[in-house]
Design a protein around this motif. Structure first.
Motif, PDB file in Angstrom:
ATOM      1  N   SER A 144      42.714  29.414  41.198  1.00  6.98           N
ATOM      2  CA  SER A 144      41.913  28.486  41.995  1.00  6.98           C
ATOM      3  C   SER A 144      40.604  28.104  41.312  1.00  6.98           C
ATOM      4  CB  SER A 144      41.599  29.094  43.365  1.00  6.98           C
ATOM      5  OG  SER A 144      40.763  30.235  43.224  1.00  6.98           O
ATOM      6  N   VAL A 145      40.307  28.731  40.173  1.00  8.15           N
ATOM      7  CA  VAL A 145      39.116  28.336  39.420  1.00  8.15           C
ATOM      8  C   VAL A 145      39.319  26.912  38.930  1.00  8.15           C
ATOM      9  CG1 VAL A 145      37.698  28.796  37.389  1.00  8.15           C
ATOM     10  CG2 VAL A 145      38.621  30.697  38.726  1.00  8.15           C
ATOM     11  N   ASP A 183      43.984  39.847  46.775  1.00  7.70           N
ATOM     12  CA  ASP A 183      43.013  39.564  45.722  1.00  7.70           C
ATOM     13  C   ASP A 183      42.793  38.061  45.670  1.00  7.70           C
ATOM     14  OD1 ASP A 183      41.261  39.934  43.672  1.00  7.70           O
ATOM     15  OD2 ASP A 183      42.726  40.784  42.262  1.00  7.70           O
ATOM     16  N   LEU A 184      41.672  37.635  45.077  1.00  6.00           N
ATOM     17  CA  LEU A 184      41.447  36.213  44.881  1.00  6.00           C
ATOM     18  C   LEU A 184      42.466  35.661  43.895  1.00  6.00           C
ATOM     19  CD1 LEU A 184      37.546  35.954  44.623  1.00  6.00           C
ATOM     20  CD2 LEU A 184      38.982  35.109  46.474  1.00  6.00           C
ATOM     21  N   ASP A 185      42.878  34.430  44.132  1.00  4.02           N
ATOM     22  CA  ASP A 185      43.822  33.766  43.229  1.00  4.02           C
ATOM     23  C   ASP A 185      43.028  33.116  42.091  1.00  4.02           C
ATOM     24  OD1 ASP A 185      45.808  32.412  41.947  1.00  4.02           O
ATOM     25  OD2 ASP A 185      46.396  31.164  43.654  1.00  4.02           O
ATOM     26  N   ASN A 186      43.105  33.720  40.903  1.00  4.13           N
ATOM     27  CA  ASN A 186      42.327  33.206  39.774  1.00  4.13           C
ATOM     28  C   ASN A 186      42.711  31.788  39.383  1.00  4.13           C
ATOM     29  OD1 ASN A 186      40.832  35.563  39.497  1.00  4.13           O
ATOM     30  ND2 ASN A 186      42.397  36.529  38.207  1.00  4.13           N
ATOM     31  N   LEU A 215      35.451  27.885  42.976  1.00  7.73           N
ATOM     32  CA  LEU A 215      36.811  28.212  43.394  1.00  7.73           C
ATOM     33  C   LEU A 215      37.245  27.188  44.433  1.00  7.73           C
ATOM     34  CD1 LEU A 215      36.451  32.078  43.902  1.00  7.73           C
ATOM     35  CD2 LEU A 215      37.357  30.884  41.911  1.00  7.73           C
ATOM     36  N   GLU A 259      37.798  26.337  33.484  1.00  2.09           N
ATOM     37  CA  GLU A 259      37.597  27.599  32.779  1.00  2.09           C
ATOM     38  C   GLU A 259      36.103  27.896  32.657  1.00  2.09           C
ATOM     39  OE1 GLU A 259      39.079  29.794  28.659  1.00  2.09           O
ATOM     40  OE2 GLU A 259      39.523  27.673  29.024  1.00  2.09           O
ATOM     41  N   HIS A 260      35.728  29.145  32.884  1.00  2.00           N
ATOM     42  CA  HIS A 260      34.339  29.620  32.817  1.00  2.00           C
ATOM     43  C   HIS A 260      33.483  29.052  33.946  1.00  2.00           C
ATOM     44  CE1 HIS A 260      35.561  31.113  28.952  1.00  2.00           C
ATOM     45  NE2 HIS A 260      35.646  29.906  28.423  1.00  2.00           N
TER      46      HIS A 260
END
Length: 423
Positions: free
Chosen positions: A287-288, A282-285, A296, A291-292
C-alpha cells in the motif's frame, strides 16, 4: 508519426482503465450503435488481450455471485506499457480502422526518471490523451469522516503533479496540430447514484486546476471532463487501512478489520470472527504509494448492488475520439481549399472561411506539417466521406452526449470554428 490513431492513457495504478475499455467494447457491441459502427479487440499481445477478456468476465461474475458483498477489486499491477488495439468497422463492409490505447502504467511514475524520456516522447507524438482519475481517492481526500485519505495521498495516487509535468510536453504546433485531452473520473457510480456527480466534476477542476489552466493556453487543444461508470452496479463503499492477515502463519490475504475490531473481512468479501490463535495482522507494504514514501494508500472496498452489467459513458470516449479526429481531417481539408482560393477572393461563404482561417493563423501554415490525406491515413480503409456519415448518424441519433450526464467540454479546439465543414 504512426499511421494509426493513438490514445495515451495516463493516471494511477488500478484506476480502472482496462475495465473502461472493456465497457467501451461491451456497450458498443450490445448497444444501439452496433448497426452504425462495430468494435472488437484485435490486440496482438495475448497477455494484454486476455486482460480485457478477463476484466469483462470477472466483472460479470462478481455481479452475478457477489450481490450485497463488500470486497476489493482491481488488485493487479503492471510495470509495463501496454497497447490495446480496438478495431472499428462499418457493418456489412470491409472498411475498418484501428485505435491503439497505450496504457502508461502507474508504476512508471514511481520509478524516478527511468521512463521519463519514453513518456515525454509519446506525449509529443500522440493525438489524444486520456487522464484516468481514481474517483474514490479524489473524493475521500475531502471527506471529513475519513482520516485515512488526504490531499497528499490523492495527489500522489492519481499522479496529479506527474500528469502536469508530462503534459507540458504536449505540442499543438502553434495551433496547426490539434489535440484532445479528456479527464476521466472512473468508478464514480456511488456519486452518480447519490446525485453528487457535480461534486466530482468540481473536484476535478480544483485538483487539476494548474493542468487545466496550462492546457487552456494552447491554441488548438480540446479539453473535456467525462465521468465514466465502469460497471454500473458495483459501487464504492468505504476505505479501510490496508492490512494483510496471516492465517496459521502460512497464508497471507488482504483484509480489513471491521465490527469494532471483532471481525476480519477478506478481499473476496468473506467475513470471519477474529481468532487470535489463527489470525495475525500486519500492514500491507504494497500500500506504500511510492518507494521510500511514508504515504500509505487505504484500500477502497466496493459493494455489488445489482446483477446487471451496466457501464455508462464508456462508449462516449470512442465517439468523442472519432468525432474529434474527423474534425481534424476536415479542418485540414477545408484549409487546403482555402489556400487554393486565397488569391481568388470571392464574396460570401468563402470570405467568411478565409477570414476565420486567417484569424486563427492557420492558413498557409497547416500544410507545412500535415495534409488532409496524410491525416486521413489513420482512418485505415474507411473513406473520410463514410466516416463523416457515421459521425453524423451518431450525432443525429443522439448517441453523442454533450454537456450532460456530467460530461463537460472545458475548452473547444479551433477545429469547430469553421462550422460548415464539408468533404
Amino acid at each position: 508519426m504512426s499511421d494509426v490513431l493513438r490514445v495515451l492513457m495516463m493516471g494511477g495504478q488500478r484506476t480502472g482503465k482496462t475495465s473502461m475499455l472493456a465497457g467501451l467494447i461491451d456497450s458498443m457491441t450490445h448497444g444501439p450503435v452496433k448497426s452504425i459502427i462495430e468494435v472488437k479487440d484485435v490486440t496482438a499481445n495475448e497477455v494484454a488481450s486476455r486482460k480485457l477478456i478477463k476484466s469483462i468476465e470477472t466483472l460479470k461474475w462478481n455481479l452475478l455471485t457477489s450481490y450485497g458483498k463488500t470486497y476489493l477489486i482491481d488488485d493487479g499491477k503492471s510495470g509495463e506499457f501496454e497497447d490495446f488495439t480496438l478495431q472499428f468497422s462499418i457493418p456489412k463492409t470491409n472498411n475498418k480502422m484501428d485505435i491503439v490505447f497505450s496504457d502508461v502504467s502507474g508504476e512508471y511514475y514511481d520509478m524516478g526518471r527511468i521512463h521519463d524520456g519514453e513518456v515525454r516522447e509519446k506525449v509529443r507524438e500522440y493525438d489524444v490523451f486520456l487522464i484516468a482519475i481514481d474517483t474514490p481517492n479524489l473524493m475521500e481526500a475531502v471527506n471529513p469522516n475519513n482520516k485515512l485519505c488526504n490531499e497528499a495521498i490523492n495527489n500522489s495516487y492519481n499522479h496529479v503533479n506527474d500528469i502536469y509535468t508530462f503534459l507540458s510536453e504536449l505540442d499543438d504546433k502553434d495551433g496547426t496540430d490539434a489535440k484532445l485531452v479528456v479527464f476521466v473520473p472512473l468508478k464514480c457510480e456511488k456519486w452518480v447514484k447519490e446525485g453528487c456527480l457535480s461534486d466530482v466534476i468540481q473536484r476535478v477542476k480544483e485538483v487539476y486546476k494548474p493542468t487545466l489552466h496550462a492546457l487552456s493556453k494552447y491554441t488548438n487543444v480540446e479539453i473535456d471532463i467525462m465521468p465514466i461508470e465502469t460497471v454500473g452496479n458495483i459501487v464504492f463503499k468505504e476505505q479501510a487501512k490496508a492490512m494483510k492477515c496471516i492465517i496459521n502463519e502460512t497464508t497471507e490475504r488482504k483484509c480489513a478489520i471491521i465490527g469494532n475490531k471483532t471481525k476480519v473481512r477478506f478481499e473476496d468479501g468473506s467475513v470471519e470472527q477474529i481468532d487470535i490463535t489463527k489470525h495475525r495482522f500486519d500492514l500491507d507494504n504494497a500500500s506504500v504509494i511510492r518507494e521510500h514514501s511514508a504515504l500509505l494508500v487505504p484500500n477502497s472496498w466496493y459493494t455489488t448492488i445489482g446483477n446487471e452489467y451496466a457501464p455508462k459513458n464508456c462508449d462516449q470516449l470512442a465517439y468523442y475520439i472519432l468525432q474529434f479526429y474527423l474534425a481534424k481531417v476536415l479542418f485540414a481539408k477545408n484549409i487546403e481549399k482555402l489556400r487554393e482560393k486565397k488569391n481568388k477572393w470571392k464574396w460570401g461563404k468563402s470570405i467568411a472561411y478565409v477570414t476565420s482561417a486567417i484569424a486563427f493563423g492557420v492558413i498557409g501554415v497547416l500544410a507545412t506539417y500535415f495534409t488532409s490525406k496524410y491525416l486521413a491515413k489513420k482512418f485505415g480503409t474507411i473513406p473520410v466521406e463514410q466516416m463523416l456519415s457515421i459521425v453524423k448518424k451518431l450525432q443525429e441519433g443522439g448517441f453523442i452526449k454533450r454537456n450532460c450526464d456530467g460530461i463537460e467540454t472545458i475548452k473547444d479546439s479551433k477545429l469547430y470554428a469553421i462550422k460548415e465543414i464539408s468533404v
